[in-house]
Design a protein around this motif. Structure first.
Motif, PDB file in Angstrom:
ATOM      1  N   LYS A   2       0.939  -1.360   0.020  1.00  0.00           N
ATOM      2  CA  LYS A   2       0.023   0.215  -0.124  1.00  0.00           C
ATOM      3  C   LYS A   2       0.923   1.292   0.056  1.00  0.00           C
ATOM      4  N   ILE A   3       0.559   2.107  -0.836  1.00  0.00           N
ATOM      5  CA  ILE A   3       1.184   3.432  -0.891  1.00  0.00           C
ATOM      6  C   ILE A   3       0.489   4.397  -0.835  1.00  0.00           C
ATOM      7  N   SER A   4       0.515   5.306   0.229  1.00  0.00           N
ATOM      8  CA  SER A   4      -0.595   6.151   0.288  1.00  0.00           C
ATOM      9  C   SER A   4      -0.359   7.723  -0.558  1.00  0.00           C
ATOM     10  N   ASP A   5      -1.103   8.691  -0.434  1.00  0.00           N
ATOM     11  CA  ASP A   5      -1.055   9.850  -0.875  1.00  0.00           C
ATOM     12  C   ASP A   5       0.069  10.611  -0.864  1.00  0.00           C
ATOM     13  N   TYR A   6       0.650  11.552  -1.793  1.00  0.00           N
ATOM     14  CA  TYR A   6       1.574  12.112  -1.638  1.00  0.00           C
ATOM     15  C   TYR A   6       2.986  11.521  -1.611  1.00  0.00           C
ATOM     16  N   VAL A   7       3.286  10.580  -2.257  1.00  0.00           N
ATOM     17  CA  VAL A   7       4.431   9.806  -2.189  1.00  0.00           C
ATOM     18  C   VAL A   7       5.305  10.053  -3.580  1.00  0.00           C
ATOM     19  N   HIS A   8       6.514  10.287  -3.181  1.00  0.00           N
ATOM     20  CA  HIS A   8       7.487  10.477  -4.284  1.00  0.00           C
ATOM     21  C   HIS A   8       8.513   9.478  -4.380  1.00  0.00           C
TER      22      HIS A   8
ATOM     23  N   SER B 186       6.486  19.678   7.544  1.00  0.00           N
ATOM     24  CA  SER B 186       7.068  19.030   6.806  1.00  0.00           C
ATOM     25  C   SER B 186       5.543  18.665   5.786  1.00  0.00           C
ATOM     26  N   GLN B 187       4.457  18.563   6.306  1.00  0.00           N
ATOM     27  CA  GLN B 187       3.587  18.178   5.639  1.00  0.00           C
ATOM     28  C   GLN B 187       3.100  19.060   4.559  1.00  0.00           C
ATOM     29  N   ILE B 188       3.192  20.507   4.903  1.00  0.00           N
ATOM     30  CA  ILE B 188       2.938  21.637   4.097  1.00  0.00           C
ATOM     31  C   ILE B 188       3.820  21.282   2.859  1.00  0.00           C
ATOM     32  N   ILE B 189       5.274  21.504   3.258  1.00  0.00           N
ATOM     33  CA  ILE B 189       6.289  21.453   2.382  1.00  0.00           C
ATOM     34  C   ILE B 189       6.138  20.184   1.460  1.00  0.00           C
ATOM     35  N   PHE B 190       5.690  18.975   1.778  1.00  0.00           N
ATOM     36  CA  PHE B 190       5.666  17.827   0.972  1.00  0.00           C
ATOM     37  C   PHE B 190       4.566  18.142  -0.221  1.00  0.00           C
TER      38      PHE B 190
ATOM     39  N   GLN C 216       2.779  20.787  -1.023  1.00  0.00           N
ATOM     40  CA  GLN C 216       3.083  21.520  -1.736  1.00  0.00           C
ATOM     41  C   GLN C 216       4.041  21.037  -3.150  1.00  0.00           C
ATOM     42  N   LYS C 217       4.992  20.469  -2.636  1.00  0.00           N
ATOM     43  CA  LYS C 217       5.974  19.932  -3.713  1.00  0.00           C
ATOM     44  C   LYS C 217       5.379  18.914  -4.547  1.00  0.00           C
ATOM     45  N   ALA C 218       4.542  17.959  -3.989  1.00  0.00           N
ATOM     46  CA  ALA C 218       3.798  17.086  -4.800  1.00  0.00           C
ATOM     47  C   ALA C 218       2.806  17.780  -5.676  1.00  0.00           C
ATOM     48  N   LYS C 219       2.062  18.522  -5.305  1.00  0.00           N
ATOM     49  CA  LYS C 219       1.016  19.274  -6.036  1.00  0.00           C
ATOM     50  C   LYS C 219       1.705  19.992  -7.405  1.00  0.00           C
ATOM     51  N   GLN C 220       2.733  20.724  -6.708  1.00  0.00           N
ATOM     52  CA  GLN C 220       3.172  21.504  -7.716  1.00  0.00           C
ATOM     53  C   GLN C 220       3.885  20.728  -8.806  1.00  0.00           C
ATOM     54  N   TYR C 221       4.398  19.273  -8.455  1.00  0.00           N
ATOM     55  CA  TYR C 221       5.085  18.537  -9.437  1.00  0.00           C
ATOM     56  C   TYR C 221       4.144  18.339 -10.525  1.00  0.00           C
ATOM     57  N   TYR C 222       3.030  18.073 -10.029  1.00  0.00           N
ATOM     58  CA  TYR C 222       1.841  17.573 -10.897  1.00  0.00           C
ATOM     59  C   TYR C 222       1.445  18.672 -11.876  1.00  0.00           C
ATOM     60  N   ASP C 223       1.557  19.907 -11.338  1.00  0.00           N
ATOM     61  CA  ASP C 223       0.925  20.988 -12.021  1.00  0.00           C
ATOM     62  C   ASP C 223       2.005  21.299 -13.080  1.00  0.00           C
ATOM     63  N   ARG C 224       3.453  21.109 -12.685  1.00  0.00           N
ATOM     64  CA  ARG C 224       4.217  21.273 -13.669  1.00  0.00           C
ATOM     65  C   ARG C 224       4.760  20.206 -14.886  1.00  0.00           C
ATOM     66  N   PHE C 225       3.979  19.093 -14.626  1.00  0.00           N
ATOM     67  CA  PHE C 225       4.091  18.114 -15.491  1.00  0.00           C
ATOM     68  C   PHE C 225       3.226  18.207 -16.724  1.00  0.00           C
ATOM     69  N   ILE C 226       3.546  18.822 -17.846  1.00  0.00           N
ATOM     70  CA  ILE C 226       2.624  19.348 -18.775  1.00  0.00           C
ATOM     71  C   ILE C 226       3.117  18.728 -19.916  1.00  0.00           C
ATOM     72  N   ALA C 227       2.105  18.343 -20.858  1.00  0.00           N
ATOM     73  CA  ALA C 227       2.440  17.836 -22.272  1.00  0.00           C
ATOM     74  C   ALA C 227       2.905  18.937 -23.228  1.00  0.00           C
ATOM     75  N   LYS C 228       4.003  18.598 -23.932  1.00  0.00           N
ATOM     76  CA  LYS C 228       4.303  19.480 -24.843  1.00  0.00           C
ATOM     77  C   LYS C 228       3.498  20.275 -25.892  1.00  0.00           C
ATOM     78  N   ILE C 229       2.538  19.579 -26.303  1.00  0.00           N
ATOM     79  CA  ILE C 229       1.637  19.836 -27.196  1.00  0.00           C
ATOM     80  C   ILE C 229       0.727  20.731 -26.633  1.00  0.00           C
ATOM     81  N   GLU C 230       0.355  20.993 -25.528  1.00  0.00           N
ATOM     82  CA  GLU C 230      -0.511  21.994 -24.839  1.00  0.00           C
ATOM     83  C   GLU C 230       0.183  23.143 -25.071  1.00  0.00           C
ATOM     84  N   GLU C 231       1.486  23.378 -25.171  1.00  0.00           N
ATOM     85  CA  GLU C 231       2.010  24.634 -25.039  1.00  0.00           C
ATOM     86  C   GLU C 231       1.750  25.375 -26.263  1.00  0.00           C
ATOM     87  N   ASP C 232       1.884  24.247 -27.417  1.00  0.00           N
ATOM     88  CA  ASP C 232       1.757  24.792 -28.811  1.00  0.00           C
ATOM     89  C   ASP C 232       0.455  25.277 -29.021  1.00  0.00           C
TER      90      ASP C 232
END
Lengths: 197, 610
Positions: free
Chosen positions: A94-100, A169-173, A175-191
């Motif tokens: 079992k792997i819970s939420d916000y695990v990198h 740490s909860q807040i930092i982690f 934020q980090k996890a959510k930001q990573y998801y938001d930053r992970f964007i498809a290339k074509i969308e940009e075009d």
């Protein structure tokens, strides 16, 4: 500082309705036995062994993964196994939420709590339990059956307690996890954006 | 992440960063200044009570305490004294003890008696200090035929390490049952010489205490705990002579004590000879040693300090040391800042917080949003830094920023110390003009708060040392290797509203203030122009004084909003000022590309010629 956006090739990734982004180059065996919580990223050459399960009929959740997780490139998620009363069998993971989980890391843990960051090139031993808010540094080997309590930093080979994490740490982690998801964007969308603008 | 930075050299702190200066830095600086000017070490109390937003503004962070600067996530904020606290300036109390392996709570009473170690089945490997697991000998036997022949009664258990494959069988240790291992081990441990010695000593001193307490009704238990066994010396002869019965008893007790101590020493003498014998045997064994791996390492010896064994076979297994959960208190007003939820009969794996006063929920959070242009930094090439201020409070706040005076261009080529003194002279001696001027103007704006104005003035007067020795400041390096211009020095940030959290509306651009890049829900981004003036490889970082003020316009009954600070003494409608220094680092100055290329070309040419 807002971190740089990570672009991926849209043709390489499958995006599910719940926001999971799964690389086509990853190996996911028996997906019926795997549950993803949504907004989870599975990067290329990941191996998730949903086929390793206890003998018996019917479906069983072999690997459960929460939301906003990240399985880095070349990581291996494999359910733990042991011989109990002379019978060899696999046990669910079992792997819970916000695990990198970092790149090239092998995970055989029984349970990973929320808000855990595992570095690159780690080995998480069989049946180890990682509680909430933990950080595993790069190149750590966690021996089998280890319990890692909350708010601890583990590192080294064999992995040992190094320091404690701040209470926030909860807040930092998160934020980090959510930001990573938001930053992970498809290339074509940009075009698309450029043309629409 | 932060713990890694602490260990590293200051030059290794990665860019970009925003660090905050804790209030305790200001306290220590004031104490140092008072010490230098009066040569007397000041008491902590009066200094701490002088801390307010004005005094803080006089003590910008210097480059020397880079280690002491903290990121906002490591800071706490005491809502009742309105001060920032870092982990170095808070009080910590034990909240509960627990074993890190089995995660069971250990009651405080048994913590001491069980030597701060787990009393269940958790043991650590004496060789590699990892957790040992219980293995049944039945499981290990490979063939199924042999396992069936062993009944449960014959089965024995031993401990094995998963890392170094050490087994407790190596030290002839096995257990009959797989549970309650500590109780089984306790019997064996109680025979060990150091345990016997400790028990003897304890019995001996217990006897002494008992005989003393029988002797008279005075609570000698406490006295003997403080002064050893010489409690009879504490009673003056005049008192003894007044009580005839006591005198004889005392003499008797003294004799008894002397006899007892003689006995005790005798047993010690006998043991010495056996120890000598053991030493000789050990020497012989060491001489005949063939394999170095039989010897213990220093770490292994220190883990067993009572006998420090030389051979691996003499190592013993140890129970796992307990860990503790802490509760954090403000060191000024004793208010609890951090407290984890502890419920009885619940495992300590519960990680929710009952009380949490993180600084990020109270003071404006500052982020570096963007560098324009986002390129390496060159000398004298101005860059624009977008600083994002986020208001976590449920009230609108008024923020004002102050930077240290910039270096003059003419001074650039001159020696460094002079520039330093220029800055230092202007910084601590005439800070009243820019900072206080601004404050009075903001006070004028809200008539209700004007009453507090004079008190601020008075409180600053005694604390600032009149004579500041310039030499001590000369030692410090240049405060900033850049010129900083902030256009928007005063701005308002709207309140944080959790209801609007998920709305995506961008607010209409009302009369745009100069220097403000954008305004969003509860954040304001401002433009700061930075012109690096230092040499190549100098760090571009600058301090900014942030003062924020807000009016507590909420009714005191309203306790629903969790992040609203509970200012006890702050009544309705009073304006409150809080100040803190931040240091913002954006990067290192890089040598200009043109020169680089030229150099490379020259080198290449030279190589070709060779």
């Amino acid at each position: 500082m807002e971190e740089e956006i990570i672009y991926y090739d849209k043709s390489e990734y499958i995006e599910t309705d719940s926001g999971n982004k799964i690389s086509r180059k990853s190996v996911i065996s028996v997906p019926q036995n795997i549950v993803l919580g949504g907004k989870t990223i599975i990067q290329q050459n990941c191996i998730i062994r949903g086929d390793l399960r206890r003998k018996g009929s019917g479906y069983a959740v072999v690997i459960g993964i929460g939301k906003y997780c990240l399985l880095g490139e070349d990581s291996i998620i494999r359910p733990p196994y042991k011989i109990y009363k002379g019978v060899f069998s696999y046990y669910p993971m079992k792997i819970s939420d916000y695990v990198h989980i970092g790149q090239r890391t092998i995970v055989e843990a029984a349970r990973i709590g929320q808000y855990v960051i595992i570095g690159n090139d780690c080995v998480i031993g069989r049946f180890s339990v990682i509680k909430e808010y933990c950080r595993i540094l790069d190149n750590t080997v966690i021996p089998p059956n280890t319990v890692i309590p909350s708010f601890s930093v583990y590192g080294g080979n064999p992995g040992r307690f190094i320091s404690e994490l701040p209470e926030s740490s909860q807040i930092i982690f998160e934020q980090k996890a959510k930001q990573y998801y938001d930053r992970f964007i498809a290339k074509i969308e940009e075009d698309d954006k450029k043309t629409s603008n | 992440m932060e713990h890694l930075n602490k260990n590293n050299n200051k030059n290794n702190i990665p860019f970009p960063y925003v660090y905050y200066q804790c209030t305790c830095q200001v306290v220590s600086k004031i104490r140092r200044d008072i010490f230098f000017s009066t040569n007397q070490f000041p008491l902590k109390e009066p200094v701490e009570s002088e801390i307010n937003s004005t005094t803080i503004s006089h003590f910008p962070p210097t480059h020397f305490n880079h280690y002491r600067l903290k990121s906002i996530y490591n800071l706490y904020f005491c809502p009742s004294c309105c001060e920032i606290h870092c982990p170095d300036c808070v009080k910590n109390d034990f909240l509960c003890f627990y074993c890190p392996n089995c995660l069971f709570d250990v009651p405080q009473a048994s913590v001491v008696s069980e030597q701060n170690r787990c009393i269940r089945n958790c043991f650590e490997c004496p060789v590699c200090f990892n957790v040992l697991t219980v293995v049944s000998q039945k499981d290990v036997l490979p063939t199924s035929a042999s396992t069936s022949s062993i009944t449960d009664e014959q089965n024995s258990y031993y401990l094995a390490c998963n890392v170094c494959q050490w087994k407790s069988l190596e030290i002839d240790l096995s257990f009959d049952k797989s549970t309650g291992l500590y109780l089984q081990l306790q019997k064996k441990e109680s025979v060990l010489p150091h345990e016997v010695e400790f028990q003897n000593l304890r019995n001996y001193y217990d006897k002494c205490l008992r005989s003393n307490s029988n002797m008279n009704s005075i609570n000698t238990k406490r006295l003997s705990a403080l002064f050893g066994n010489s409690s009879s010396l504490l009673i003056s002869p005049s008192i003894i002579s007044h009580i005839p019965d006591l005198k004889t008893k005392l003499i008797l007790a003294k004799r008894e004590n002397n006899q007892k101590s003689d006995e005790y020493n005798k047993t010690n003498d006998n043991q010495d000879s056996t120890i000598l014998m053991e030493d000789e045997l050990e020497m012989i064994r060491l001489k005949n040693l063939e394999n170095m791996e039989e010897l213990t390492s220093l770490e292994q010896k220190l883990n067993q300090p009572e006998d420090q064994p030389k051979f691996l076979s003499h190592l013993r297994i140890h129970r796992i040391p307990l860990r503790v959960k802490l509760q954090t208190k403000c060191n000024k007003c004793e208010k609890i800042l951090i407290k984890q939820e502890i419920q009885k009969m619940k495992k300590p794996s519960n990680i929710r917080f009952a009380i949490k006063c993180f600084a990020r929920d109270y003071i404006p959070n500052i982020f570096i949003q963007q560098l324009i242009p986002n390129k390496p930094l060159y000398k004298d090439m101005p860059v624009q830094v977008l600083l994002k201020f986020v208001n976590p409070l449920s009230q609108e706040i008024q923020v004002s920023l102050t930077t240290l005076p910039n270096k003059q261009n003419e001074n650039e080529n001159k020696s460094k110390p002079k520039i330093d003194t220029d800055i230092k002279k202007s910084a601590p001696k005439s800070p009243m003009s820019p900072i206080f001027g601004r404050r009075t103007s903001s006070l004028m704006a809200s008539p209700k708060a004007r009453k507090r104005g004079p008190s601020l003035k008075i409180s600053t007067a005694p604390i600032i040392p009149t004579k500041i020795k310039e030499e001590q400041y000369k030692k410090s390096e240049g405060v900033s290797s850049c010129n900083v211009t902030v256009l928007a020095k005063n701005f308002k940030i709207p309140a944080y509203d959790p209801l609007k959290e998920f709305e995506n509306e961008t607010e209409p651009t009302e009369q745009k203030q100069v220097g403000i890049f954008e305004k969003k829900k509860n954040s304001v981004s401002i433009v700061v122009e930075v012109r690096p003036t230092g040499n190549v490889n100098d760090r571009v970082e600058f301090p900014i004084l942030v003062t924020y003020s807000f009016v507590n316009d909420q009714k005191e009954v309203d306790n629903e909003t969790p992040i609203s600070p509970n200012y006890a003494e702050l009544s309705h409608g009073v304006q409150k000022f809080v100040s803190f220094w931040t240091v913002i680092g954006i990067g290192k100055i890089v040598e200009e590309n043109i020169d680089n290329n030229k150099d490379n070309k020259n080198k290449e040419n030279k190589n070709k010629k060779k």
